[in-house]
Design a protein around this motif. Structure first.
Motif, short mmCIF file in Angstrom:
data_model
loop_
_atom_site.label_atom_id
_atom_site.label_comp_id
_atom_site.label_asym_id
_atom_site.label_seq_id
_atom_site.Cartn_x
_atom_site.Cartn_y
_atom_site.Cartn_z
N ASP A 15 0.87 -1.21 -0.05
CA ASP A 15 0.20 0.01 -0.09
C ASP A 15 0.89 1.27 -0.06
OD1 ASP A 15 0.48 -1.10 2.67
OD2 ASP A 15 -0.42 0.64 3.49
N HIS A 16 2.10 0.95 0.27
CA HIS A 16 3.28 2.44 0.29
C HIS A 16 4.00 2.24 -0.94
CE1 HIS A 16 2.39 3.59 4.28
NE2 HIS A 16 1.93 2.47 4.63
N ALA A 17 4.50 0.93 -1.46
CA ALA A 17 5.48 0.76 -2.49
C ALA A 17 5.21 0.23 -3.78
CB ALA A 17 6.46 0.16 -1.74
N ALA A 18 4.03 -0.63 -3.99
CA ALA A 18 3.58 -1.35 -5.16
C ALA A 18 3.59 -0.45 -6.45
CB ALA A 18 2.48 -1.83 -4.82
N GLY A 19 3.34 0.92 -6.11
CA GLY A 19 3.36 1.73 -7.30
C GLY A 19 4.60 2.73 -7.53
N ALA A 20 5.44 2.08 -6.91
CA ALA A 20 6.99 2.74 -7.07
C ALA A 20 7.53 2.87 -8.33
CB ALA A 20 7.74 2.48 -6.11
N ALA A 21 7.47 1.49 -8.91
CA ALA A 21 8.07 1.47 -10.11
C ALA A 21 7.49 2.00 -11.47
CB ALA A 21 8.20 -0.01 -10.56
N ARG A 22 5.99 2.10 -11.28
CA ARG A 22 5.38 2.88 -12.32
C ARG A 22 5.48 4.29 -12.30
NH1 ARG A 22 3.93 4.03 -17.12
NH2 ARG A 22 1.84 4.65 -17.51
N PHE A 23 5.59 4.67 -10.83
CA PHE A 23 5.64 6.12 -10.57
C PHE A 23 7.19 6.53 -11.13
CE2 PHE A 23 6.68 9.95 -7.74
CZ PHE A 23 5.51 10.72 -8.08
N CYS A 24 8.38 5.74 -10.98
CA CYS A 24 9.42 5.91 -11.32
C CYS A 24 9.53 6.12 -13.07
CB CYS A 24 10.31 4.80 -10.99
SG CYS A 24 12.23 4.85 -11.71
N GLU A 25 8.69 5.49 -13.84
CA GLU A 25 8.48 5.45 -15.25
C GLU A 25 7.80 6.79 -15.43
OE1 GLU A 25 6.19 2.01 -16.48
OE2 GLU A 25 7.91 0.74 -16.12
N LEU A 26 6.85 7.01 -14.87
CA LEU A 26 6.11 8.54 -15.18
C LEU A 26 6.82 9.63 -14.88
CD1 LEU A 26 2.35 7.50 -13.24
CD2 LEU A 26 3.04 7.71 -15.82
N THR A 27 7.86 9.50 -13.94
CA THR A 27 8.58 10.78 -13.29
C THR A 27 10.03 10.90 -13.87
OG1 THR A 27 8.95 9.92 -11.33
CG2 THR A 27 7.00 11.11 -11.38
N GLY A 28 10.45 9.59 -14.29
CA GLY A 28 11.80 9.55 -14.28
C GLY A 28 12.81 9.78 -13.27
N THR A 29 12.42 9.41 -12.00
CA THR A 29 13.06 9.59 -10.77
C THR A 29 13.73 8.36 -10.28
OG1 THR A 29 11.13 8.91 -9.40
CG2 THR A 29 11.39 11.25 -9.82
N ARG A 30 14.54 8.32 -9.54
CA ARG A 30 15.03 7.05 -8.83
C ARG A 30 14.35 7.03 -7.58
NH1 ARG A 30 19.78 9.21 -6.37
NH2 ARG A 30 18.81 11.37 -6.42
N VAL A 31 14.26 5.72 -7.07
CA VAL A 31 13.53 5.20 -6.02
C VAL A 31 14.62 4.86 -4.87
CG1 VAL A 31 11.88 3.75 -4.89
CG2 VAL A 31 11.51 4.60 -7.22
N ARG A 32 14.49 5.59 -3.93
CA ARG A 32 15.57 5.17 -2.73
C ARG A 32 14.84 4.63 -1.57
NH1 ARG A 32 19.72 9.93 -1.22
NH2 ARG A 32 20.62 7.86 -0.20
#
Length: 275
Positions: free
Chosen positions: A90-107
């Motif tokens: 519920d906190h992290a499952a969207g992180a990979a897709r969010f990374c694609e949308l924003t071009g950011t790194r995920v730490r």
């Protein structure tokens, strides 16, 4: 991640919108007994900066992830970095897709959750667009749980370590009660020594009495632990039996989560020679 709605709980603040000079909440549409009103995704930035940090993009929900990006843009910000408090879906499952949308790194603390960048550890200081976030290790809910101190606002973003309503669970066996109690004491020291007065939680409303909230959590844990010890002494040996005895006042929908906490409590009592 709550086990009860408890009286006397300090709470205030809206679930969506600006919570401080530097923090803005976008509520994910995933309400449940475990997630309260949904997951709080935080957009954090210096007021005069064009760069923002997003903490916990939330579940893999395209509409929510798009709303976070759109909200940042409306605030005049570009998402430059994504951080995770811990790895629950519920906190992290969207992180990979969010990374694609924003071009950011995920730490994140857990290497399995990192994308395109370095990890996080207690004592690290994250600086983006002039913003300073101090990484505070707060294991216990999970082994990889982190909090982020926002010194400029006197705030701390706590993920599931401290919620805006109710109390969190210790997710046994990954979460451990001894670690969790240490984490609460670490957060209390921030409220006493480092000027932290506001909790920006992963679920529920903002808390403007951070010290009172942490003290409440410590007292609640001590009371529950004493109840579990008494239940065992009275012959309630299995986790399910202890839950039925100790958590009788809690919605049965939350009993599976309560059982995880009870297992953690039983381990703690056993490790300390109390049962």
């Amino acid at each position: 991640m709550t086990d009860a709605e408890l009286p006397g709980r300090p709470r205030t603040g809206a679930l969506t919108g600006r919570a401080s000079a530097r923090a803005y909440c976008v509520l994910a549409p995933n309400p449940s007994p475990m997630t309260l009103d949904g997951t709080n995704t935080w957009i954090v930035a210096e007021p005069d900066s064009e760069e923002a940090v997003v903490i916990d993009p939330g579940p893999l929900d395209e509409a929510h992830l798009a709303a976070v990006v759109a909200t940042a843009e409306r605030l005049g910000k570009r998402v430059a970095l994504t951080l995770l408090t811990h790895g629950h879906a519920d906190h992290a499952a969207g992180a990979a897709r969010f990374c694609e949308l924003t071009g950011t790194r995920v730490r994140a603390l857990d290497p399995a959750l990192r994308l395109g960048g370095e990890g996080l550890a207690g004592g690290d200081v994250v600086t983006t667009g002039g913003l300073e976030l101090r990484v505070v290790p707060t294991p216990g809910h999970t082994s990889d749980s982190l909090s982020f101190q926002l010194p400029a606002d006197g705030a701390v973003l706590t993920g599931d370590t401290v919620l805006g309503r109710g109390t969190t669970m210790v997710a046994h066996p990954d979460g451990r009660l001894g670690d969790y109690l240490d984490s609460l004491r670490r957060l209390r020291s921030l409220t006493v020594d480092d000027g932290v007065h506001t909790v920006l939680p992963g679920h529920g409303p903002v808390l403007t009495d951070a010290q009172g909230a942490v003290e409440f959590y410590l007292a609640h844990r001590a009371a529950r632990l004493a109840q579990v010890e008494t239940a065992v002494e009275n012959g309630h040996r299995t986790p399910a039996d202890v839950v039925a005895r100790v958590y009788a006042d809690v919605d049965r929908a939350l009993w599976p989560a309560a059982e995880l906490s009870v297992r953690a409590q039983l381990d703690y009592l056993s490790e300390h020679g109390l049962i």
